[in-house]
Design a protein around this motif. Structure first.
Motif, mmCIF file in Angstrom:
data_model
loop_
_atom_site.group_PDB
_atom_site.id
_atom_site.type_symbol
_atom_site.label_atom_id
_atom_site.label_comp_id
_atom_site.label_asym_id
_atom_site.label_seq_id
_atom_site.Cartn_x
_atom_site.Cartn_y
_atom_site.Cartn_z
ATOM 1 N N TYR A 1 -2.335 4.189 -7.073
ATOM 2 C CA TYR A 1 -1.406 3.413 -6.254
ATOM 3 C C TYR A 1 0.021 3.892 -6.459
ATOM 4 N N ILE B 1 1.167 1.036 -0.635
ATOM 5 C CA ILE B 1 0.730 0.757 -2.005
ATOM 6 C C ILE B 1 -0.475 1.609 -2.367
ATOM 7 N N TYR B 2 -1.472 1.634 -1.481
ATOM 8 C CA TYR B 2 -2.679 2.443 -1.701
ATOM 9 C C TYR B 2 -2.762 3.483 -0.579
ATOM 10 N N SER C 1 -9.943 -2.209 -1.065
ATOM 11 C CA SER C 1 -8.640 -1.700 -0.641
ATOM 12 C C SER C 1 -8.717 -1.122 0.771
#
Length: 449
Positions: A209, A219-220, A351
């Motif tokens: 991340y 973020i990801y 995610s």
């Protein structure tokens, strides 16, 4: 307006005959906007009679009735400043005051409306004086003296014990250098805070991340979840989905056709004339991950059998999942999926689900598809935040621990519902929400065992 007051008095030196005097009361003829005499209430202090005072009215209230304006009065002597205010924002509401003016020999009593000022004083010599606060040692010494005089036997014993155990710092001045050298020798091989942070991040079972991301989508990064070669290999299956006759045919082309979450999102993706290729490819990869977890379990089949059961998933995708989410024990040729591998696979899958759902995922639906408890699924979503290491401060009774989490479980706000195009009824359901920039809760207190 005038009023006549009649009084009957017995005057000295006159006969007993009653005599009548009359006095008329009138309001002042001064203009309402003109500054007139005022009343002031002073503290217990005698002022010189020649002390000048000035009355001022706020600029925006000039032209209004004087007694209803917010006004101030100020004056000073050589040693003291005086100030006060009247009608501070009240617009004259409440009691009203009048001054009665009577000239000797006149039969008129004139009433003049006036504001009232409560005067405060400030000694000029003390205007910039700031009292000094006692130091901690002085405060402790004062408390000890009071405790010795007025405290109980138990309190006095505690004070005596504390004084006996007090460390004499001056006695350690000769050995402080030796102690510092030993501390340096003992800590030179300890890892730094940055190394501890890197070690903790490497051990976490989540995708790589960006801790400094300002947007949820950063973020990801996508290719930290789906490697670029595997992403490119999904184009072949994407073309088959595009040429499918209907939604049912598209679902059958996926390796996992039993997921309600996948079916709903695939139908939504192809409901528009021009479906988004990126969303469709992420759904294909998520379908392969769903199927891989169901097929692999604790006993991973041979590669050929796995390719057949995950068909039509590309070989490079299946090989990538085998390499990243399974391990081969020493002395064995058969791969297996440990609990850590499964957790890592699920956090990568979740995610990806967050990206498809615009960072607000229905965890109850995914828990039903995976046949897992909602609590377990929610905990895995919560782990998709960024955790940073903090210095842990310990005392005799408390240990301070600070935890950071970026993904929360909660209800969507009205703005989120509008952004996602969801009905108001969905606002009562809890979802996993990922927001940026990441916020960290305040330190929590935990009792030491």
């Amino acid at each position: 307006m005038s009023t006549t007051l009649s009084s009957r008095k017995r005057k000295r030196g006159l006969s007993d005959a009653k005599q009548s005097d009359s006095l008329s009361i009138e309001l002042s003829s001064l203009s309402d906007t003109q500054t007139g005499p005022v009343l002031a209430s002073f503290p217990y202090l005698t002022l010189p009679k020649n002390t000048p005072f000035n009355v001022s009215v706020r600029g925006e209230e000039e032209g209004k009735e004087f007694v209803r304006c917010s006004s101030t009065i100020a004056g000073e002597t050589d040693a003291i400043e005086f100030s006060g205010s009247a009608n501070d924002g009240s617009d004259g509401a409440g009691s009203r005051y009048f001054l009665a003016l009577h000239r000797p020999g006149s039969s008129k009593l004139i009433l003049q409306p006036t504001p009232v000022y409560l005067i405060s004083r400030q000694v000029k010599a003390l205007k910039n004086f700031k009292p000094t606060e006692p130091s901690s040692s002085e405060h402790f010494q004062a408390r000890s003296m009071l405790g010795k005089v007025f405290g109980t036997k138990k309190a006095k014993a505690a004070i005596d014990a504390q004084e006996r155990n007090k460390i004499d710092v001056s006695a350690m001045e000769d050995v402080v250098g030796v102690l510092q050298d030993r501390i340096d020798e003992g800590t030179e091989n300890l890892p730094t805070q940055e190394k501890l942070q890197d070690s903790a991040n490497a051990a976490r079972l989540i995708p790589a991340y960006n801790a400094d991301a300002e947007r949820p989508e950063d973020i990801y990064p996508l290719h930290n979840i789906i490697p670029e070669p595997e992403w490119a290999a999904l184009d072949s299956l994407l073309s088959k989905l595009k040429n499918a006759a209907d939604d049912r045919s598209r679902v059958r082309l996926l390796p996992n056709a039993r997921s309600d979450w996948l079916r709903q999102h695939l139908m939504l993706a192809y409901s528009s004339p021009k479906p988004k290729r990126k969303i469709a490819k992420m759904l294909i990869y998520a379908s392969v991950m769903f199927a891989f977890r169901g097929v692999a379990g604790r006993n991973v089949p041979e590669r050929s059998a796995l390719l057949e059961r995950l068909s039509p998933a590309p070989e490079v995708v299946v090989d990538g999942l085998l390499a990243r989410f399974t391990e081969t024990p020493r002395g064995s040729t058969k791969a297996r999926m440990t609990s850590e591998n499964e957790t890592n696979l699920l956090t990568h899958l979740f995610s990806l689900c967050l990206k498809v759902d615009d960072y607000a995922t229905d965890t109850a639906l995914i828990a039903s598809d995976l046949k897992m408890s909602p609590t377990r699924v929610n905990d895995l979503f919560k782990s998709l935040g960024v955790t940073r290491l903090f210095n842990v401060v310990m005392t005799d009774q408390l240990m301070f621990v600070e935890i950071a989490s970026g993904c929360t479980i909660g209800k969507l706000s009205s703005q989120d519902l509008k952004r996602l195009g969801l009905p108001d009824s969905v606002g009562q359901e809890k979802r996993a929400i990922l927001k940026a920039p990441l916020t960290f809760p305040k330190p929590r207190l935990r009792r030491r065992a």
